[in-house]
Scaffold this active site. Structure first.
Site, short mmCIF file in Angstrom:
data_model
loop_
_atom_site.label_atom_id
_atom_site.label_comp_id
_atom_site.label_asym_id
_atom_site.label_seq_id
_atom_site.Cartn_x
_atom_site.Cartn_y
_atom_site.Cartn_z
N LEU A 111 -1.13 59.30 94.00
CA LEU A 111 -0.08 60.37 94.24
C LEU A 111 0.96 60.39 95.27
CD1 LEU A 111 0.38 63.49 92.86
CD2 LEU A 111 -0.85 64.35 94.84
N LYS B 249 0.89 64.82 89.22
CA LYS B 249 -0.17 65.80 89.83
C LYS B 249 -0.44 66.81 88.52
CE LYS B 249 -0.73 68.56 93.99
NZ LYS B 249 -1.76 67.61 94.47
N TYR C 45 0.50 70.78 88.57
CA TYR C 45 0.36 71.88 89.60
C TYR C 45 1.01 71.32 91.02
CZ TYR C 45 -3.73 69.37 91.81
OH TYR C 45 -4.32 68.48 92.36
N GLU D 50 -7.22 56.21 96.83
CA GLU D 50 -7.10 57.30 97.64
C GLU D 50 -8.39 58.15 97.66
OE1 GLU D 50 -3.87 59.56 95.97
OE2 GLU D 50 -4.60 59.31 94.01
#
Length: 283
Positions: A204, A147, A33, A179
């Protein structure tokens, strides 16, 4: 009024939109996505988002459902049809639908779904007050650079934060912060240097992160890409996160300990304004 959404070649009211129960995105989270911010009715840094979408698709050997130009035309049409001035456009590609099996058939047609969400992006209440975060073990899979839609660990982390009276979580693996549950993490150390983890399969490759680091280089903000610990973050001058949906947002508390004076710091606020200018004019 019902939103207009897009599913496999058709714009329709959200109440009429349907995806097969045999879709691999539903059965296996076999999907990727993207989320693109909209400010003033304009897609922010969208070409970079579509490039990352292509990378995610390639990494899991999934065909693209359409060209970048065709996807962007759908995004713009959704923004127009929904009268979206500020918010996000969500885009998801799944491998497609067929009877349940761990392997998939050659030539399976991918599913493409898009929808909009109206939300404050520029004058965000969270940006004004800053985020409270807790630290949690990073339980996600080892390809965080893709992702993908398998977001159960992130959901559990955010619910744990909510139950603890916080807004989000910073995830820790091997003693250092990877993260946030849905964002990239940064600190401003005691010397005024911006510190964030380097790109790898551990995090990411954030589109907002990429743009912000380019802006920092232009503005002469000192930068060091390296892992940092929660303990180091607790003694930092400032901390913040970036993502497409919250842009640059300060972190004011970690595990109950205030960061700096407990408010979004001056460099964080400056970087948010610099990024907003980029988003309004050049993103």
């Amino acid at each position: 009024m019902s939103r207009i959404v897009y599913v496999n070649g058709r714009f329709a009211p959200e109440t009429e939109a349907m995806v097969s129960i045999f879709d691999r995105g539903f059965l296996f989270a076999d999907a990727v996505y993207e989320v693109t911010s909209v400010i003033g009715g304009r897609l922010v840094d969208n070409r970079a988002h579509l490039a990352r979408l292509r990378r995610s698709l390639a990494e899991i050997d999934m065909p693209a459902p359409a060209s970048d130009e065709a996807i962007e035309a759908i995004q713009r049409e959704l923004v127009a049809r929904n009268g979206l001035d500020e918010g996000i456009v969500y885009l998801q590609v799944t491998r497609g639908a067929e009877d349940r099996d761990f392997t998939w058939s050659a030539g399976l047609a991918p599913t493409l779904v898009l929808f909009t969400q109206a939300r404050p992006v520029v004058d965000s209440p969270l940006a004004r007050r800053g985020l409270k975060v807790i630290s949690l073990p990073d339980l996600r899979w080892r390809r965080r650079d893709i992702k993908a839609t398998g977001l159960l660990p992130a959901c559990l982390a955010k619910m744990a934060a909510k139950r603890a009276g916080a807004d989000d979580a910073w995830l820790v693996a091997g003693g250092t912060v990877t993260e946030g549950a849905s964002n990239n993490a940064y600190i401003i150390d005691r010397t005024g240097r911006l510190v964030t983890r380097p790109l790898s399969q551990d995090i990411l490759p954030g589109i907002t992160r990429r743009a912000l680091l380019e802006l920092c280089a232009r503005e002469g903000v000192p930068l060091e890409e390296r892992p940092f610990t929660i303990e180091e973050a607790l003694t930092a001058r400032e901390a913040f996160v970036t993502s497409a949906s919250i842009l640059v947002t300060g972190v004011v508390e970690i595990d109950g300990h205030p960061i700096g004076d407990g408010k979004p710091g001056p460099l964080t606020r400056r970087l948010r304004e610099i990024y907003l200018e980029f988003a309004r004019t050049g993103g």
